[in-house]
Design a protein around this motif. Sequence first.
Motif, PDB file in Angstrom:
ATOM      1  N   GLU A 273      39.383  60.950  37.567  1.00 30.38           N
ATOM      2  CA  GLU A 273      39.524  62.211  37.962  1.00 30.38           C
ATOM      3  C   GLU A 273      38.944  62.232  39.728  1.00 30.38           C
ATOM      4  O   GLU A 273      39.595  63.680  40.181  1.00 30.38           O
ATOM      5  N   LEU A 274      38.738  61.090  39.971  1.00 32.42           N
ATOM      6  CA  LEU A 274      38.628  61.625  41.753  1.00 32.42           C
ATOM      7  C   LEU A 274      39.694  61.127  42.101  1.00 32.42           C
ATOM      8  O   LEU A 274      40.420  60.056  41.715  1.00 32.42           O
ATOM      9  N   ARG A 275      39.753  61.641  44.059  1.00 30.12           N
ATOM     10  CA  ARG A 275      40.898  61.435  44.745  1.00 30.12           C
ATOM     11  C   ARG A 275      40.663  60.102  45.104  1.00 30.12           C
ATOM     12  O   ARG A 275      39.291  60.393  45.448  1.00 30.12           O
ATOM     13  N   ILE A 276      41.282  58.470  44.876  1.00 30.94           N
ATOM     14  CA  ILE A 276      40.988  57.640  45.389  1.00 30.94           C
ATOM     15  C   ILE A 276      42.274  57.253  45.711  1.00 30.94           C
ATOM     16  O   ILE A 276      43.397  57.378  45.189  1.00 30.94           O
ATOM     17  N   PRO A 277      42.110  56.216  47.718  1.00 26.74           N
ATOM     18  CA  PRO A 277      42.922  55.905  47.623  1.00 26.74           C
ATOM     19  C   PRO A 277      44.248  55.055  46.836  1.00 26.74           C
ATOM     20  O   PRO A 277      43.424  54.547  45.635  1.00 26.74           O
ATOM     21  N   PRO A 278      45.274  55.266  46.279  1.00 24.97           N
ATOM     22  CA  PRO A 278      46.359  54.393  45.395  1.00 24.97           C
ATOM     23  C   PRO A 278      45.439  52.359  45.620  1.00 24.97           C
ATOM     24  O   PRO A 278      45.803  52.152  44.266  1.00 24.97           O
ATOM     25  N   TYR A 279      46.418  52.228  46.968  1.00 27.31           N
ATOM     26  CA  TYR A 279      45.528  50.473  47.039  1.00 27.31           C
ATOM     27  C   TYR A 279      43.743  50.342  45.874  1.00 27.31           C
ATOM     28  O   TYR A 279      43.754  48.951  46.227  1.00 27.31           O
ATOM     29  N   ILE A 280      42.942  51.447  46.885  1.00 28.36           N
ATOM     30  CA  ILE A 280      41.526  51.005  46.159  1.00 28.36           C
ATOM     31  C   ILE A 280      41.751  51.067  44.339  1.00 28.36           C
ATOM     32  O   ILE A 280      41.332  50.660  44.315  1.00 28.36           O
ATOM     33  N   ARG A 281      42.231  52.408  44.160  1.00 26.51           N
ATOM     34  CA  ARG A 281      42.337  52.754  42.902  1.00 26.51           C
ATOM     35  C   ARG A 281      42.884  51.533  41.893  1.00 26.51           C
ATOM     36  O   ARG A 281      42.623  50.639  41.048  1.00 26.51           O
ATOM     37  N   ALA A 282      44.387  50.712  42.492  1.00 25.12           N
ATOM     38  CA  ALA A 282      45.003  49.843  41.907  1.00 25.12           C
ATOM     39  C   ALA A 282      44.285  48.580  42.008  1.00 25.12           C
ATOM     40  O   ALA A 282      43.771  47.446  40.901  1.00 25.12           O
ATOM     41  N   ALA A 283      42.878  48.373  42.936  1.00 26.03           N
ATOM     42  CA  ALA A 283      41.578  47.354  43.007  1.00 26.03           C
ATOM     43  C   ALA A 283      41.239  47.763  42.334  1.00 26.03           C
ATOM     44  O   ALA A 283      41.011  46.287  41.063  1.00 26.03           O
ATOM     45  N   ILE A 284      40.561  48.654  41.970  1.00 23.42           N
ATOM     46  CA  ILE A 284      39.534  48.606  40.689  1.00 23.42           C
ATOM     47  C   ILE A 284      39.711  48.531  39.869  1.00 23.42           C
ATOM     48  O   ILE A 284      39.450  48.013  38.640  1.00 23.42           O
ATOM     49  N   ASN A 285      40.897  49.113  39.185  1.00 27.24           N
ATOM     50  CA  ASN A 285      41.935  49.179  37.831  1.00 27.24           C
ATOM     51  C   ASN A 285      41.878  47.509  37.687  1.00 27.24           C
ATOM     52  O   ASN A 285      41.785  46.590  36.491  1.00 27.24           O
ATOM     53  N   ARG A 286      42.351  46.196  38.891  1.00 21.81           N
ATOM     54  CA  ARG A 286      42.300  45.410  38.581  1.00 21.81           C
ATOM     55  C   ARG A 286      41.227  44.630  38.297  1.00 21.81           C
ATOM     56  O   ARG A 286      41.409  43.793  37.211  1.00 21.81           O
ATOM     57  N   VAL A 287      40.766  44.452  38.688  1.00 21.80           N
ATOM     58  CA  VAL A 287      38.499  43.767  38.455  1.00 21.80           C
ATOM     59  C   VAL A 287      38.008  44.730  36.906  1.00 21.80           C
ATOM     60  O   VAL A 287      37.427  44.092  36.118  1.00 21.80           O
ATOM     61  N   LEU A 288      38.475  46.232  36.748  1.00 25.02           N
ATOM     62  CA  LEU A 288      37.771  46.523  35.764  1.00 25.02           C
ATOM     63  C   LEU A 288      39.422  45.957  34.636  1.00 25.02           C
ATOM     64  O   LEU A 288      37.946  46.199  33.192  1.00 25.02           O
ATOM     65  N   ALA A 289      40.177  45.358  34.296  1.00 30.11           N
ATOM     66  CA  ALA A 289      40.537  44.836  33.644  1.00 30.11           C
ATOM     67  C   ALA A 289      39.901  43.534  33.005  1.00 30.11           C
ATOM     68  O   ALA A 289      40.584  43.053  31.881  1.00 30.11           O
ATOM     69  N   HIS A 290      39.558  43.136  34.251  1.00 34.48           N
ATOM     70  CA  HIS A 290      39.054  41.487  33.838  1.00 34.48           C
ATOM     71  C   HIS A 290      37.082  41.280  33.617  1.00 34.48           C
ATOM     72  O   HIS A 290      36.669  40.358  33.910  1.00 34.48           O
ATOM     73  N   ASP A 291      36.830  42.610  33.417  1.00 33.34           N
ATOM     74  CA  ASP A 291      35.677  42.597  32.734  1.00 33.34           C
ATOM     75  C   ASP A 291      34.700  41.673  33.717  1.00 33.34           C
ATOM     76  O   ASP A 291      33.744  41.875  33.180  1.00 33.34           O
ATOM     77  N   ASN A 292      35.043  42.369  34.967  1.00 33.16           N
ATOM     78  CA  ASN A 292      33.992  41.885  36.090  1.00 33.16           C
ATOM     79  C   ASN A 292      33.215  40.874  36.342  1.00 33.16           C
ATOM     80  O   ASN A 292      32.656  40.069  36.670  1.00 33.16           O
ATOM     81  N   ALA A 293      34.500  39.975  36.122  1.00 38.52           N
ATOM     82  CA  ALA A 293      34.056  38.090  35.751  1.00 38.52           C
ATOM     83  C   ALA A 293      33.665  37.261  36.654  1.00 38.52           C
ATOM     84  O   ALA A 293      33.497  36.265  36.743  1.00 38.52           O
ATOM     85  N   TRP A 294      33.798  38.444  38.093  1.00 37.19           N
ATOM     86  CA  TRP A 294      33.146  37.326  39.293  1.00 37.19           C
ATOM     87  C   TRP A 294      32.164  37.391  38.993  1.00 37.19           C
ATOM     88  O   TRP A 294      31.381  36.335  40.138  1.00 37.19           O
TER      89      TRP A 294
END
Length: 138
Positions: A117-138
């Motif tokens: 629901e938030l306005r987030i820059p597309p490249y930031i949203r892509a990075a967030i989604n990428r990290v969340l998809a890996h369950d914060n395995a870092w």
Amino acid sequence: MTSEEPQGAVALIFDDVGDLLLHLRDDIPGISWPGYWSVLGGGCDPGESPRAAIERELAEEAGLTADGFVELFQIRDEFGSGQLITFFAGRWTGRPERLILSEGVELRFFPPQRLPELRIPPYIRAAINRVLAHDNAW
């Protein structure tokens, strides 16, 4: 990548329950993504590494330290600054309202289910989604 290529560094900061710290950017002309929710970080100074830049930016923008932050990947901000952005991730369990911001309007933790629901820059949203998809395995 050449040494003249503009670079930046940003931090995905999670708390102990997996909420993400976001920064509401100033809504002023002349900056990338005005009025958007984003993450803390910024451009690398000439000759500065992304690691040094994220340490400096977190300290300057909010008085945070980047101890224990892990470098993840790079994404280009194609529709904003044009910089090649290095993403770092880490944990912080403090209270954002106690931080003194030097730029931006507000810092707040958001649960992942609120992010769409938030306005987030597309490249930031892509990075967030990428990290969340890996369950914060870092």
